[in-house]
Design an enzyme around this catalytic site. Sequence first.
Site, mmCIF file in Angstrom:
data_model
loop_
_atom_site.group_PDB
_atom_site.id
_atom_site.type_symbol
_atom_site.label_atom_id
_atom_site.label_comp_id
_atom_site.label_asym_id
_atom_site.label_seq_id
_atom_site.Cartn_x
_atom_site.Cartn_y
_atom_site.Cartn_z
ATOM 1 N N ARG A 1 0.823 -1.216 0.000
ATOM 2 C CA ARG A 1 0.000 0.000 0.000
ATOM 3 C C ARG A 1 0.858 1.268 0.000
ATOM 4 N NH1 ARG A 1 -5.128 -1.579 3.925
ATOM 5 N NH2 ARG A 1 -6.228 -2.783 2.341
ATOM 6 N N LYS B 1 -19.464 -17.844 0.734
ATOM 7 C CA LYS B 1 -20.922 -17.682 0.785
ATOM 8 C C LYS B 1 -21.500 -16.973 -0.428
ATOM 9 C CE LYS B 1 -21.176 -17.660 5.840
ATOM 10 N NZ LYS B 1 -21.617 -16.918 7.032
ATOM 11 N N GLY C 1 -10.121 -9.601 -1.071
ATOM 12 C CA GLY C 1 -9.093 -10.079 -0.146
ATOM 13 C C GLY C 1 -8.500 -11.447 -0.398
ATOM 14 N N GLY D 1 -12.759 -3.808 -0.013
ATOM 15 C CA GLY D 1 -14.151 -3.366 0.073
ATOM 16 C C GLY D 1 -14.538 -2.409 -1.037
#
Length: 395
Positions: A35, A197, A353, A376
């Site tokens: 980052r 999921k 991620g 996100g």
Amino acid sequence: MQNIQSYNFKDKKAIVRVDFNVPLDDTFNIEDPTRITSALPTINHILNSGGSVILLSHLGRPEGEKNMDFSFSHLLSQMEKLIGKPILFSSDCIGEEADQKKQALKPGEILMMENVRFYTQETKGDMDFAKELSKHADVYVNDAFGAAHRSHASTTQMANFFDDKLFGFLMEKELLAIEKVLKTGEKPITAIIGGAKVSSKITIIENILPVIDHLIIGGGMIFTFIKAMGGKIGTSLVEDDKMELALSLLEKAKENNVKVLMPVDVIAADAFSNQANTQIVSSSEIPENWMGLDVGPKTNQEVQKIIEMSKTILWNGPMGVFELPIFAQGTKSLGDAIAEATQKGAFSLVGGGDSVSAALQMGLRDKVSYISTGGGAMLESLEGKALPGVKAILS
């Protein structure tokens, strides 16, 4: 809106919102500097153009308190090595010391401000706090894509106090990569959506169906689809309350002429362990008390065929439990296929991620077109949501 490349930074102070929320070990050593290094093109461009840089970021979740475990003071010497220049530091991000140090900043110098999340006003998006942060800077540059989905004071509200506001190079690259998949990608376009999921990937799948040609589904979420279609899944992960939804997603794919590849075989195990007994079985015929933890060899071959013919590839989510070496083959096979397609001219975007972790773990950093730095923010972009940090620059 002006472009960072054409903007004249000479003798100007640029406040650059970066995402330096890096992982640290127990002694404050940076475990992955990606980052920070990703922001270097923006920082160097401003300095080389005769400007000065005021760096602003959050680190961890100090919950609005001055918790020194989350202080940038621990990272300064490491940041200086990564950036290759001395860095001045302000022990606060607002107030007298911050104002003085910003005012005294000379062209070619870098000033790192203390963690903005030491104040609750940051996450509340407080306008007065944003105004304080903006003081003494001439131009606002947002290069923090990883925080662009947050409507916080430094990522969004601060833009209100500048006539000159720009995207940094990292933000530009992230937005361009997503646009290549969702709007301008060369066909055929393939999306690999994996993970545990269905519920966490519904909106992404729904949003991308009108633009893609192939959808490869992997990870634990496959078993909700397979059970919904009448398959036997043993003790595999399943969301029983999402089975109808899974069937409706397949129907929507059909309506959009999207070819869906569901794994035809899996590696089943009698325990969630690297030492488990395993067997290769049909994905819809998993024995009782066994669970599917990776896709099987036939599926890998089918995946490779689709990737080989794809011109644009989105990879979001692993194929199996790649963290355990015994169940990493499906994800590795997929990664290798994407790397090969990229080498032959396909555009490949890796985001989210787990897929980023898998790609880096498997040495694919330089073998795919782009690895997103914003988990996100990337996912919300793929869901079709407007990111507050992006809107603030464009408005």
